[in-house]
Scaffold this motif. Sequence first.
Motif, PDB file in Angstrom:
ATOM      1  N   ALA A  97      -7.379  28.130  48.095  1.00 13.23           N
ATOM      2  CA  ALA A  97      -8.282  29.238  48.399  1.00 13.23           C
ATOM      3  C   ALA A  97      -9.454  28.783  49.263  1.00 13.23           C
ATOM      4  N   HIS A  98      -9.991  27.597  48.981  1.00 14.04           N
ATOM      5  CA  HIS A  98     -11.127  27.147  49.785  1.00 14.04           C
ATOM      6  C   HIS A  98     -10.700  26.796  51.203  1.00 14.04           C
TER       7      HIS A  98
ATOM      8  N   LEU B 155      -8.407  28.369  52.783  1.00 15.22           N
ATOM      9  CA  LEU B 155      -8.288  29.678  53.425  1.00 15.22           C
ATOM     10  C   LEU B 155      -9.665  30.192  53.833  1.00 15.22           C
ATOM     11  N   LEU B 156     -10.646  30.062  52.942  1.00 13.80           N
ATOM     12  CA  LEU B 156     -12.012  30.466  53.280  1.00 13.80           C
ATOM     13  C   LEU B 156     -12.528  29.669  54.471  1.00 13.80           C
TER      14      LEU B 156
ATOM     15  N   LEU C 126     -11.177  31.009  57.639  1.00 20.21           N
ATOM     16  CA  LEU C 126     -11.830  32.267  57.995  1.00 20.21           C
ATOM     17  C   LEU C 126     -13.217  32.016  58.579  1.00 20.21           C
TER      18      LEU C 126
ATOM     19  N   SER D 105     -16.737  37.050  53.762  1.00 19.73           N
ATOM     20  CA  SER D 105     -15.637  36.096  53.948  1.00 19.73           C
ATOM     21  C   SER D 105     -15.030  35.700  52.606  1.00 19.73           C
ATOM     22  N   GLN D 106     -15.871  35.538  51.580  1.00 23.25           N
ATOM     23  CA  GLN D 106     -15.325  35.239  50.251  1.00 23.25           C
ATOM     24  C   GLN D 106     -14.633  36.469  49.658  1.00 23.25           C
TER      25      GLN D 106
ATOM     26  N   THR E 198     -11.359  36.462  51.196  1.00 22.72           N
ATOM     27  CA  THR E 198     -10.485  35.442  50.605  1.00 22.72           C
ATOM     28  C   THR E 198      -9.919  35.916  49.273  1.00 22.72           C
ATOM     29  N   TYR E 199     -10.778  36.439  48.401  1.00 20.02           N
ATOM     30  CA  TYR E 199     -10.293  37.013  47.150  1.00 20.02           C
ATOM     31  C   TYR E 199      -9.215  38.078  47.423  1.00 20.02           C
TER      32      TYR E 199
ATOM     33  N   LEU F  85     -14.236  29.539  44.524  1.00 17.88           N
ATOM     34  CA  LEU F  85     -14.995  30.615  45.140  1.00 17.88           C
ATOM     35  C   LEU F  85     -16.131  31.046  44.217  1.00 17.88           C
TER      36      LEU F  85
END
Length: 407
Positions: free
Chosen positions: A229-230, A232-233, A236, A280-281, A284-285, A304
């Motif tokens: 996930a991080h 991916l963030l 972004l 942005s977070q 991501t979620y 996150l």
Amino acid sequence: MTVPAEAAEAAQVLRTTTAVRTRSALLLERARAGESRWFAVDDDALAVAADDVATLTRTRFPDLDIPLHSRWRHFEAGGVDRRADLDALLDGADSRERVRAMIDLTVISVLLDAGAGADWGFVEDGVRYTRSEGLAVASWHAFLAGTFSSDPGRPLQVDAAALRTLTVDHLAAQLQVSPANPLVGLDGRVHLLRRLGDALADQPEFFGGAGRPGGLFDSSSAASGVVDAHDLLAALLTSMSRIWPSRNMIGDVPLGDCWRHDAVDGPGLTAGWLPFHKLSQWLTYSLIEPLRWAGVTVTGVESLTGLPEYRNGGLLLDTGVLRLRDPADAERAWTPADEPVVEWRGLTVALLDELAPLVRARLGADAAQLPLACVLEGGTWAAGRAVAQQLRGGLPPLSITSDGTVF
């Protein structure tokens, strides 16, 4: 003079949730010590807030089967299974094109998801939806209508060519905006989407030759079946920081949702900067479910942070966890760059991390059963909205002048 390499290195530090958390925690420690100009902290009131959140969570999800905090919850507004409608429209597309389309939709809808104001709504089949749900339903229909695609034969996509030519009048028509149905920050939203179009076109390494947000699926490790996930963030933030209208920069490197606060320490050029990366977070979620539906394993979701926006932050003010030192500040209009707003958002991030385990304890759950993303959904966002509705007809406790890109 700022050296480009140093500016880029500083930006990378500020594009981490570690920086969001540690710098926000410093502001909370300072406020607890009585050193904040703007806020006092009442730790006893945390129990009140936890009680409210736990009670509402149990009411909304009696079995504690709580989905992630995600834009896809708003797509379910009114109990309508809009995802099934999209699945039917994508029937015949291969699995990769399906996930690209869902990423396209998620990105465009999240970027449109800033405060709509109290007077706007979107009508679908005779039902009027407002605020975040209204923007979700409106952006859903705009996507299905091909508003963000330059190819009439492929309406279910978002691409650079369409976004770069998007007009205020066109988006207003799709969102049912009129003098009688005004949307706060409409111009700002269009400018944001046009800048997104430029970013999509200029970075084929992220978004492919067609310049689609869904290109992130192919350029990230998600295509291999696993993505953090991080990571991916970070992708972004690296690819999209340029789209935000704030002039927050180190050298010529745009920082996006990252703001000055003199009490925030840090090494070198990062000193005085407090990052949030709220949208942005949130994005991501919101991408986690489409990726999981495509069979991708998403790891590291717990990295996150809580989202520093006016529902979560409002909950803390309205339950007395935070108190304005000068009550008159609630009557003023602020901008996202003003120090009290920056500090309020930082305190929100730090206090959400402390609130989450209190909520879990009341619900008899642990962090594995109820991660922060589920506490938010269960949760803090809904409780913040509920108390705001009770006290002020839904308005936040602080008045923020919005351009439609932060709040």
